[in-house]
Design a protein around this motif. Sequence first.
Motif, PDB file in Angstrom:
ATOM      1  N   SER A   1      26.739  83.350   5.362  1.00 31.62           N
ATOM      2  CA  SER A   1      27.993  82.615   5.199  1.00 31.62           C
ATOM      3  C   SER A   1      29.039  83.152   6.166  1.00 31.62           C
ATOM      4  O   SER A   1      28.941  84.279   6.650  1.00 31.62           O
ATOM      5  CB  SER A   1      28.522  82.711   3.766  1.00 31.62           C
ATOM      6  N   ALA A   2      30.035  82.306   6.432  1.00 36.93           N
ATOM      7  CA  ALA A   2      31.215  82.706   7.196  1.00 36.93           C
ATOM      8  C   ALA A   2      32.379  81.933   6.607  1.00 36.93           C
ATOM      9  O   ALA A   2      32.288  80.724   6.401  1.00 36.93           O
ATOM     10  CB  ALA A   2      31.044  82.384   8.678  1.00 36.93           C
ATOM     11  N   ASP A   3      33.450  82.643   6.301  1.00 38.63           N
ATOM     12  CA  ASP A   3      34.565  82.030   5.601  1.00 38.63           C
ATOM     13  C   ASP A   3      35.875  82.559   6.166  1.00 38.63           C
ATOM     14  O   ASP A   3      36.053  83.772   6.290  1.00 38.63           O
ATOM     15  CB  ASP A   3      34.459  82.359   4.106  1.00 38.63           C
ATOM     16  N   LEU A   4      36.794  81.660   6.500  1.00 43.37           N
ATOM     17  CA  LEU A   4      38.108  82.066   6.979  1.00 43.37           C
ATOM     18  C   LEU A   4      38.959  82.433   5.772  1.00 43.37           C
ATOM     19  O   LEU A   4      39.241  81.591   4.924  1.00 43.37           O
ATOM     20  CB  LEU A   4      38.766  80.942   7.783  1.00 43.37           C
ATOM     21  N   ASP A   5      39.330  83.694   5.693  1.00 47.22           N
ATOM     22  CA  ASP A   5      40.132  84.203   4.581  1.00 47.22           C
ATOM     23  C   ASP A   5      41.554  83.693   4.739  1.00 47.22           C
ATOM     24  O   ASP A   5      42.178  83.874   5.783  1.00 47.22           O
ATOM     25  CB  ASP A   5      40.099  85.729   4.594  1.00 47.22           C
ATOM     26  N   ASP A   6      42.077  83.033   3.729  1.00 47.92           N
ATOM     27  CA  ASP A   6      43.405  82.434   3.834  1.00 47.92           C
ATOM     28  C   ASP A   6      44.464  83.202   3.054  1.00 47.92           C
ATOM     29  O   ASP A   6      45.455  82.637   2.631  1.00 47.92           O
ATOM     30  CB  ASP A   6      43.378  80.974   3.400  1.00 47.92           C
ATOM     31  N   ASP A   7      44.264  84.515   2.904  1.00 48.34           N
ATOM     32  CA  ASP A   7      45.248  85.299   2.145  1.00 48.34           C
ATOM     33  C   ASP A   7      46.343  85.881   3.036  1.00 48.34           C
ATOM     34  O   ASP A   7      47.066  86.769   2.634  1.00 48.34           O
ATOM     35  CB  ASP A   7      44.574  86.391   1.327  1.00 48.34           C
ATOM     36  N   GLY A   8      46.467  85.362   4.263  1.00 50.63           N
ATOM     37  CA  GLY A   8      47.547  85.802   5.126  1.00 50.63           C
ATOM     38  C   GLY A   8      47.098  86.588   6.337  1.00 50.63           C
ATOM     39  O   GLY A   8      47.759  86.571   7.363  1.00 50.63           O
ATOM     40  N   ASP A   9      45.962  87.313   6.255  1.00 56.73           N
ATOM     41  CA  ASP A   9      45.557  88.114   7.403  1.00 56.73           C
ATOM     42  C   ASP A   9      44.644  87.355   8.368  1.00 56.73           C
ATOM     43  O   ASP A   9      44.339  87.845   9.444  1.00 56.73           O
ATOM     44  CB  ASP A   9      44.905  89.430   6.969  1.00 56.73           C
ATOM     45  N   ARG A  10      44.235  86.137   7.997  1.00 54.89           N
ATOM     46  CA  ARG A  10      43.457  85.253   8.867  1.00 54.89           C
ATOM     47  C   ARG A  10      42.244  85.955   9.475  1.00 54.89           C
ATOM     48  O   ARG A  10      42.042  85.984  10.675  1.00 54.89           O
ATOM     49  CB  ARG A  10      44.327  84.661   9.963  1.00 54.89           C
ATOM     50  N   ARG A  11      41.416  86.510   8.621  1.00 52.53           N
ATOM     51  CA  ARG A  11      40.180  87.142   9.052  1.00 52.53           C
ATOM     52  C   ARG A  11      38.993  86.297   8.620  1.00 52.53           C
ATOM     53  O   ARG A  11      39.016  85.672   7.569  1.00 52.53           O
ATOM     54  CB  ARG A  11      40.037  88.530   8.432  1.00 52.53           C
ATOM     55  N   TRP A  12      37.960  86.300   9.442  1.00 57.82           N
ATOM     56  CA  TRP A  12      36.695  85.692   9.073  1.00 57.82           C
ATOM     57  C   TRP A  12      35.900  86.715   8.284  1.00 57.82           C
ATOM     58  O   TRP A  12      35.817  87.878   8.689  1.00 57.82           O
ATOM     59  CB  TRP A  12      35.903  85.282  10.314  1.00 57.82           C
ATOM     60  N   GLU A  13      35.335  86.305   7.176  1.00 59.90           N
ATOM     61  CA  GLU A  13      34.426  87.153   6.411  1.00 59.90           C
ATOM     62  C   GLU A  13      33.028  86.593   6.623  1.00 59.90           C
ATOM     63  O   GLU A  13      32.727  85.466   6.213  1.00 59.90           O
ATOM     64  CB  GLU A  13      34.790  87.130   4.930  1.00 59.90           C
ATOM     65  N   VAL A  14      32.193  87.365   7.302  1.00 58.35           N
ATOM     66  CA  VAL A  14      30.847  86.928   7.640  1.00 58.35           C
ATOM     67  C   VAL A  14      29.854  87.779   6.857  1.00 58.35           C
ATOM     68  O   VAL A  14      29.905  89.007   6.927  1.00 58.35           O
ATOM     69  CB  VAL A  14      30.582  87.061   9.156  1.00 58.35           C
ATOM     70  N   GLU A  15      28.967  87.126   6.107  1.00 64.97           N
ATOM     71  CA  GLU A  15      27.923  87.836   5.369  1.00 64.97           C
ATOM     72  C   GLU A  15      26.634  87.786   6.176  1.00 64.97           C
ATOM     73  O   GLU A  15      26.142  86.705   6.512  1.00 64.97           O
ATOM     74  CB  GLU A  15      27.690  87.208   3.996  1.00 64.97           C
ATOM     75  N   VAL A  16      26.102  88.981   6.484  1.00 69.12           N
ATOM     76  CA  VAL A  16      24.874  89.110   7.254  1.00 69.12           C
ATOM     77  C   VAL A  16      23.844  89.833   6.403  1.00 69.12           C
ATOM     78  O   VAL A  16      24.085  90.952   5.942  1.00 69.12           O
ATOM     79  CB  VAL A  16      25.127  89.887   8.566  1.00 69.12           C
ATOM     80  N   ALA A  17      22.697  89.187   6.183  1.00 66.13           N
ATOM     81  CA  ALA A  17      21.599  89.813   5.437  1.00 66.13           C
ATOM     82  C   ALA A  17      20.693  90.514   6.435  1.00 66.13           C
ATOM     83  O   ALA A  17      20.375  89.963   7.497  1.00 66.13           O
ATOM     84  CB  ALA A  17      20.823  88.757   4.659  1.00 66.13           C
ATOM     85  N   THR A  18      20.284  91.722   6.084  1.00 66.30           N
ATOM     86  CA  THR A  18      19.446  92.497   7.001  1.00 66.30           C
ATOM     87  C   THR A  18      18.061  92.763   6.437  1.00 66.30           C
ATOM     88  O   THR A  18      17.254  93.416   7.076  1.00 66.30           O
ATOM     89  CB  THR A  18      20.118  93.829   7.363  1.00 66.30           C
ATOM     90  N   GLY A  19      17.780  92.261   5.262  1.00 62.04           N
ATOM     91  CA  GLY A  19      16.459  92.437   4.670  1.00 62.04           C
ATOM     92  C   GLY A  19      16.561  92.804   3.213  1.00 62.04           C
ATOM     93  O   GLY A  19      17.529  93.405   2.772  1.00 62.04           O
ATOM     94  N   GLY A  20      15.554  92.390   2.447  1.00 61.82           N
ATOM     95  CA  GLY A  20      15.555  92.680   1.021  1.00 61.82           C
ATOM     96  C   GLY A  20      16.809  92.156   0.365  1.00 61.82           C
ATOM     97  O   GLY A  20      17.182  91.005   0.521  1.00 61.82           O
ATOM     98  N   SER A  21      17.499  93.017  -0.348  1.00 61.85           N
ATOM     99  CA  SER A  21      18.712  92.609  -1.049  1.00 61.85           C
ATOM    100  C   SER A  21      19.969  93.211  -0.412  1.00 61.85           C
ATOM    101  O   SER A  21      20.996  93.329  -1.056  1.00 61.85           O
ATOM    102  CB  SER A  21      18.623  93.023  -2.521  1.00 61.85           C
ATOM    103  N   THR A  22      19.897  93.577   0.874  1.00 61.56           N
ATOM    104  CA  THR A  22      21.034  94.172   1.560  1.00 61.56           C
ATOM    105  C   THR A  22      21.832  93.115   2.315  1.00 61.56           C
ATOM    106  O   THR A  22      21.292  92.390   3.142  1.00 61.56           O
ATOM    107  CB  THR A  22      20.574  95.265   2.546  1.00 61.56           C
ATOM    108  N   VAL A  23      23.117  93.057   1.991  1.00 64.05           N
ATOM    109  CA  VAL A  23      24.028  92.129   2.658  1.00 64.05           C
ATOM    110  C   VAL A  23      25.233  92.920   3.157  1.00 64.05           C
ATOM    111  O   VAL A  23      25.784  93.744   2.436  1.00 64.05           O
ATOM    112  CB  VAL A  23      24.491  91.006   1.696  1.00 64.05           C
TER     113      VAL A  23
END
Length: 121
Positions: A18-40
């Motif tokens: 996923s990738a989501d533009l955080d709209d709480d004022g700091d305008r950061r993208w939050e990107v979730e990257v899975a690297t294997g198993g249950s690690t995100v």
Amino acid sequence: MAQAIAAALNHTSGTVLSADLDDDGDRRWEVEVATGGSTVHEIEVDSTTGKVVRTETDRDEDDAAAELKAVQGAKVSARDAAAAVDATVTSVEFDDGHWEVEAGEADWTVPLDTPRASREG
């Protein structure tokens, strides 16, 4: 979004869930990257500079292994799904076997096998 995804993958090699533009004022993208198993890895990318500003690792993410398997076998990536929508995308997320894309007030779905967006509702 493409710049944020590229920065996140450059920082942590894996598969974007996923990738989501955080709209709480700091305008950061939050990107979730899975690297294997249950690690995100949640990687925050500054939307102005494109630089990674924070990372967090969750080794017990529920359903991450199943999501990773589905997305790795897909023909359409998160970046492809976002590009399939002809609007400014603020979020893309794998959910229930397809990509969900938000652009403004509209929600779209993009299947994993073809980059063709369908508007919801």
